[in-house]
Design a protein around this motif. Structure first.
Motif, PDB file in Angstrom:
ATOM      1  N   UNK A  94      -2.259  19.200 -10.330  1.00 57.69           N
ATOM      2  CA  UNK A  94      -2.504  19.028 -11.760  1.00 57.69           C
ATOM      3  C   UNK A  94      -2.843  20.345 -12.459  1.00 57.69           C
ATOM      4  N   UNK A  95      -3.272  21.321 -11.695  1.00 57.20           N
ATOM      5  CA  UNK A  95      -3.634  22.615 -12.281  1.00 57.20           C
ATOM      6  C   UNK A  95      -2.466  23.197 -13.071  1.00 57.20           C
ATOM      7  N   UNK A  96      -1.253  22.871 -12.656  1.00 56.04           N
ATOM      8  CA  UNK A  96      -0.058  23.427 -13.294  1.00 56.04           C
ATOM      9  C   UNK A  96       0.351  22.688 -14.569  1.00 56.04           C
ATOM     10  N   UNK A  97      -0.363  21.618 -14.915  1.00 54.53           N
ATOM     11  CA  UNK A  97      -0.006  20.827 -16.095  1.00 54.53           C
ATOM     12  C   UNK A  97      -1.089  20.994 -17.157  1.00 54.53           C
ATOM     13  N   UNK A  98      -0.745  21.548 -18.316  1.00 58.09           N
ATOM     14  CA  UNK A  98      -1.748  21.757 -19.372  1.00 58.09           C
ATOM     15  C   UNK A  98      -2.059  20.469 -20.122  1.00 58.09           C
ATOM     16  N   UNK A 158       0.815  -1.215   0.000  1.00 55.82           N
ATOM     17  CA  UNK A 158       0.000   0.000   0.000  1.00 55.82           C
ATOM     18  C   UNK A 158       0.851   1.267   0.000  1.00 55.82           C
ATOM     19  N   UNK A 159       2.054   1.184   0.575  1.00 48.25           N
ATOM     20  CA  UNK A 159       2.913   2.360   0.681  1.00 48.25           C
ATOM     21  C   UNK A 159       3.643   2.683  -0.620  1.00 48.25           C
ATOM     22  N   UNK A 160       3.803   1.690  -1.489  1.00 50.10           N
ATOM     23  CA  UNK A 160       4.618   1.916  -2.684  1.00 50.10           C
ATOM     24  C   UNK A 160       3.931   1.576  -4.002  1.00 50.10           C
ATOM     25  N   UNK A 161       2.863   0.784  -3.979  1.00 50.84           N
ATOM     26  CA  UNK A 161       2.174   0.414  -5.212  1.00 50.84           C
ATOM     27  C   UNK A 161       1.218   1.529  -5.621  1.00 50.84           C
ATOM     28  N   UNK A 162       1.244   1.888  -6.890  1.00 52.99           N
ATOM     29  CA  UNK A 162       0.404   2.970  -7.392  1.00 52.99           C
ATOM     30  C   UNK A 162      -0.288   2.549  -8.690  1.00 52.99           C
ATOM     31  N   UNK A 163      -1.412   3.185  -8.967  1.00 54.32           N
ATOM     32  CA  UNK A 163      -2.005   3.089 -10.293  1.00 54.32           C
ATOM     33  C   UNK A 163      -1.722   4.428 -10.961  1.00 54.32           C
ATOM     34  N   UNK A 164      -1.282   4.382 -12.198  1.00 52.58           N
ATOM     35  CA  UNK A 164      -0.871   5.616 -12.863  1.00 52.58           C
ATOM     36  C   UNK A 164      -1.625   5.847 -14.150  1.00 52.58           C
ATOM     37  N   UNK A 165      -1.602   7.080 -14.597  1.00 54.48           N
ATOM     38  CA  UNK A 165      -2.212   7.444 -15.870  1.00 54.48           C
ATOM     39  C   UNK A 165      -1.384   8.545 -16.516  1.00 54.48           C
ATOM     40  N   UNK A 166      -1.525   8.676 -17.818  1.00 51.05           N
ATOM     41  CA  UNK A 166      -0.774   9.649 -18.595  1.00 51.05           C
ATOM     42  C   UNK A 166      -1.621  10.873 -18.917  1.00 51.05           C
ATOM     43  N   UNK A 167      -0.935  11.993 -19.149  1.00 57.09           N
ATOM     44  CA  UNK A 167      -1.588  13.235 -19.550  1.00 57.09           C
ATOM     45  C   UNK A 167      -1.335  13.492 -21.037  1.00 57.09           C
ATOM     46  N   UNK A 168      -2.376  13.916 -21.741  1.00 56.54           N
ATOM     47  CA  UNK A 168      -2.240  14.252 -23.157  1.00 56.54           C
ATOM     48  C   UNK A 168      -2.996  15.545 -23.461  1.00 56.54           C
ATOM     49  N   UNK A 169      -2.542  16.229 -24.503  1.00 60.16           N
ATOM     50  CA  UNK A 169      -3.259  17.413 -24.966  1.00 60.16           C
ATOM     51  C   UNK A 169      -3.154  17.507 -26.485  1.00 60.16           C
ATOM     52  N   UNK A 170      -4.042  18.265 -27.072  1.00 61.77           N
ATOM     53  CA  UNK A 170      -4.001  18.503 -28.510  1.00 61.77           C
ATOM     54  C   UNK A 170      -2.836  19.429 -28.821  1.00 61.77           C
TER      55      UNK A 170
END
Length: 251
Positions: free
Chosen positions: A214-218, A157-169
């Motif tokens: 996340x606000x800082x990532x377009x 629980x301390x180290x396992x994560x689920x991740x996702x990527x950010x994309x934009x046009x």
């Protein structure tokens, strides 16, 4: 010279001479290229690798990136990370896979061929903007992996994560670039960026503090889900180095 996250001691050396050689390579790299800002360092390498006219420098830059990878410290990640798409690597796995299609197609595995094509299409578009790493329950990890014993044995629980990527046009995309986000949206089931931490998104736990960062990532769309956890590198030349692995096979 070492930093908090960079040291030749982080690499499992193959011989007694290897640590000294790697330490010297890191010292040279940091002394000549590093000015106190790692983003600036990687951005400088990216500009060279994104320029087909500077192809003669690619080999040297790839060697420097290899030094950084070897000396990097493996730590669990939390929350959003801005990404810099630096390079396409011709991994042994990729070469072997492509060569199954026949000798005439093995050239697809060439780093120079692929990098040149990438530079002509997406290198400077800002299509991919980074990743985020969020808490994930053991139950979700079990569901995503079909109760895979190997994955669950290393769940923490301390180290396992689920991740996702950010994309934009991309800004002012050409015809090929304009296809990028729609194709990825269909292929990876991308979803619009979340506006509330209460919204259930890909079975991860979106924390309020991460949403605020996340606000800082377009970016506009998110997805390309993976599980992340500590492990050993599968790249042969890494000698089983400890890494924070991203596993795209399961979710």
């Amino acid at each position: 010279m070492t930093t908090k996250y960079l040291s030749s001691n982080n690499f499992p050396a193959a011989s007694s001479a290897s640590p000294d050689t790697l330490a010297a390579e890191l010292e040279t790299l940091l002394s000549s290229d590093f000015t106190g800002d790692m983003y600036a360092l990687l951005a400088g390498y990216q500009r060279i690798l994104a320029d087909n006219r500077q192809r003669h420098q690619w080999s040297a830059v790839h060697k420097k990136l290899e030094t950084l990878f070897k000396c990097g410290k493996a730590i669990p990640l939390d929350g959003p990370m801005i990404g810099i798409p630096v390079s396409i690597r011709d991994s042994d796995y990729f070469q072997d896979t492509v060569q199954h299609f026949g000798k005439e197609r093995s050239k697809i595995a060439s780093i120079e061929w692929m990098a040149t094509a990438w530079n002509m299409t997406f290198a400077d578009t800002g299509l991919w903007m980074g990743k985020t790493f969020e808490p994930v329950s053991r139950e979700v990890a079990a569901d995503k992996t079909g109760n895979n014993a190997g994955i669950l044995a290393h769940y923490d629980q301390k180290t396992t994560r689920i991740g996702r990527n950010y994309f934009r046009e991309p800004a002012q995309p050409d015809i090929i670039q304009g296809l990028g986000l729609p194709v990825l949206t269909s292929l990876w089931n991308l979803k619009p960026r979340p506006k509330s931490a209460a919204k259930k998104l890909f079975d991860g736990l979106l924390l309020e503090e991460n949403l605020a960062k996340e606000v800082n990532i377009p970016y506009s769309m998110t997805g390309g889900i993976f599980l992340a956890s500590p492990g050993k590198s599968v790249v042969p030349e890494m000698n089983g180095k400890e890494v924070y692995q991203l596993n795209y096979r399961w979710p």
